[in-house]
Scaffold this motif. Structure first.
Motif, short mmCIF file in Angstrom:
data_model
loop_
_atom_site.label_atom_id
_atom_site.label_comp_id
_atom_site.label_asym_id
_atom_site.label_seq_id
_atom_site.Cartn_x
_atom_site.Cartn_y
_atom_site.Cartn_z
N ARG A 259 1.41 2.78 5.38
CA ARG A 259 0.87 3.43 6.56
C ARG A 259 -0.45 4.13 6.25
N ALA A 260 -1.33 4.19 7.25
CA ALA A 260 -2.61 4.86 7.09
C ALA A 260 -2.86 5.81 8.25
N ASP A 261 -1.77 6.44 8.74
CA ASP A 261 -1.89 7.35 9.88
C ASP A 261 -1.36 8.74 9.54
N GLY A 262 -1.47 9.13 8.28
CA GLY A 262 -0.97 10.43 7.84
C GLY A 262 -1.78 11.58 8.39
N ILE A 263 -1.09 12.70 8.63
CA ILE A 263 -1.71 13.93 9.13
C ILE A 263 -1.60 14.98 8.04
N ALA A 264 -2.71 15.55 7.65
CA ALA A 264 -2.71 16.61 6.64
C ALA A 264 -2.98 17.95 7.31
N LEU A 265 -2.11 18.93 7.07
CA LEU A 265 -2.28 20.28 7.58
C LEU A 265 -2.84 21.14 6.46
N PHE A 266 -4.01 21.71 6.68
CA PHE A 266 -4.76 22.40 5.63
C PHE A 266 -4.87 23.87 6.01
N GLY A 267 -4.25 24.75 5.20
CA GLY A 267 -4.26 26.14 5.60
C GLY A 267 -3.70 27.09 4.55
N ASP A 268 -3.17 28.22 5.04
CA ASP A 268 -2.70 29.30 4.18
C ASP A 268 -1.19 29.45 4.32
N SER A 269 -0.68 30.69 4.31
CA SER A 269 0.77 30.89 4.31
C SER A 269 1.43 30.42 5.60
N ILE A 270 0.69 30.44 6.71
CA ILE A 270 1.26 29.96 7.96
C ILE A 270 1.51 28.46 7.87
N THR A 271 0.60 27.73 7.28
CA THR A 271 0.82 26.30 7.05
C THR A 271 1.89 26.08 5.98
N ASP A 272 1.88 26.91 4.95
CA ASP A 272 2.88 26.81 3.88
C ASP A 272 4.31 26.99 4.42
N GLY A 273 4.46 27.79 5.47
CA GLY A 273 5.78 27.97 6.09
C GLY A 273 6.38 29.33 5.93
N PHE A 274 5.59 30.33 5.54
CA PHE A 274 6.12 31.69 5.38
C PHE A 274 6.70 32.17 6.71
N MET B 249 0.83 -1.19 0.00
CA MET B 249 0.00 0.00 0.00
C MET B 249 0.88 1.25 0.00
N PHE B 250 0.56 2.18 -0.88
CA PHE B 250 1.34 3.42 -0.96
C PHE B 250 0.75 4.48 -0.04
N THR B 251 1.64 5.29 0.49
CA THR B 251 1.31 6.36 1.43
C THR B 251 1.90 7.66 0.92
#
Length: 377
Positions: free
Chosen positions: A170-185, A1-3
């Protein structure tokens, strides 16, 4: 299974805040991009996006390798990618392709290079504007180049590449959904100090960064991506292995209408806390319908003193944050506002966590954000 071990959310070609190659595209050139994986594996495959293309895109060839310094790769690690057994592939307008798997043992935290060769004019290229790391371009077919010297141009955006997947199973991935703060600016470029990087190190789980600088929850932007309500499926739910979604959105919806300094912020309709709450509810609904195990809400960070701040922004952000904290509609809450607030003024970022614009955290602030999320996972 791909992750999914790394992602970047596609954007339509635009100028952005820094120079990039999205509008000019590529012709008789090779593009080498470096990404940091958050899951290990023995095989790797890539996802290429032509989401904003208006005609087919030809990829003449592609390779993957373990990254070395700059555009160089680790000798002996280069692997050619194929697509349905063929070296080349044509991606239809507004489409995507996934490569065949290539044998290449990789560890979580390791940097991977993906090199694409374009032998025909691409036209404007689907891209991710703010990578906060360097990508490299050079003339001709450089797929098997190891020392990287022929890659003479650099940019800080990613192009066409939207995901890297490994056979981690693996099936325990965490997705961070947001704007520039999530992007890492505001994080240190080239140092992998975004809060997604910090969270991956802290938890040992795959962490996917689905942030777009300037992104809005409720409205589309020519510069800053489709609204979050429309892009959640493509940028999070369609990736394999995602288990948990963390939502940090609404600050630009509130703040863009407070400033005239950035023409790219227009149009910027005034939105209410009630409208933003309904937007968050819709994200929760989509995530639960897709079968995600947990959906976590993150409060908006303090932003007083920034160009997004004003009397209306203050009232709206306070109301949204209070709903996130107390409504019980999220499975858990990461109170980033309280974690990063200045003890002397709760509406301002603590100076030690401020990158300088009173809006975006620095490396230390992003590390605190990762800890706050890890505590509620």
């Amino acid at each position: 299974m791909f992750t999914a071990a790394w992602t970047a959310s596609p954007q339509q070609p635009s100028e952005g805040f820094t120079p990039n190659w999205s509008r000019e595209g590529f012709w008789r050139q090779s593009l080498r991009q470096v990404v940091r994986l958050t899951a290990d594996g023995g095989r790797v495959r890539v996802r290429l996006s032509h989401a904003y293309g208006t005609s087919p895109l030809r990829i003449a060839g592609a390779t993957v390798a373990r990254a070395a310094a700059g555009a160089a790769v680790e000798p002996g690690s280069l692997r050619r990618l194929t697509f349905g057994g063929a070296d080349a592939v044509r991606i239809p307008a507004r489409g995507q392709v996934v490569s065949d798997p290539a044998e290449l043992p990789l560890a979580a935290g390791e940097a991977l290079t993906v090199t694409l060769h374009f032998d025909a004019a691409t036209g404007p290229a689907t891209f991710h504007a703010q990578a906060f790391t360097r990508s490299h371009r050079g003339p001709g077919d450089l797929l098997m180049e190891t020392d990287g010297n022929a890659f003479s141009e650099v940019t800080e955006s990613w192009y066409v590449l939207s995901a890297v997947e490994t056979d981690a199973g693996r099936a325990d991935g965490i997705a961070l959904f947001g704007d520039s703060i999530t992007d890492g600016f505001g994080s240190t470029p080239g140092a992998d100090r975004r809060w997604s990087d910090a969270l991956a190190t802290r938890t040992g789980r795959p962490v996917l960064n689905a942030g777009i600088g300037g992104n809005l929850l409720l409205n589309d932007s020519a510069w800053y991506g489709e609204k979050a309500l429309h892009r959640l499926s493509r940028d999070v739910l369609d990736h394999p292995g995602v288990d948990t979604l963390v939502v940090l959105l609404g600050l630009n919806d509130i703040g863009f209408s407070e400033t005239d300094e950035q023409p790219t912020y227009k149009p910027s309709p005034v939105v209410t806390a009630a409208e933003l709450i309904e937007g968050h509810r819709e994200l929760i609904r989509q995530a639960r319908e897709a079968g995600l195990r947990r959906v976590i809400g993150a409060t908006l960070l303090p932003f007083a003193g920034s160009d997004h701040w004003g009397e209306r922004a203050a009232k709206t952000s306070h109301a949204l944050n209070e709903w996130i904290r107390t409504s019980g509609e999220y499975d858990a809450v990461a109170d980033l506002h309280r974690a990063l607030a200045d003890p002397r003024d709760g509406d301002r970022l603590r100076p030690a966590y401020d990158s300088g614009d009173r809006l975006h955290p620095d490396d230390a602030g992003y590390a605190v954000m990762a800890e706050a999320v890890a505590d509620v996972l």
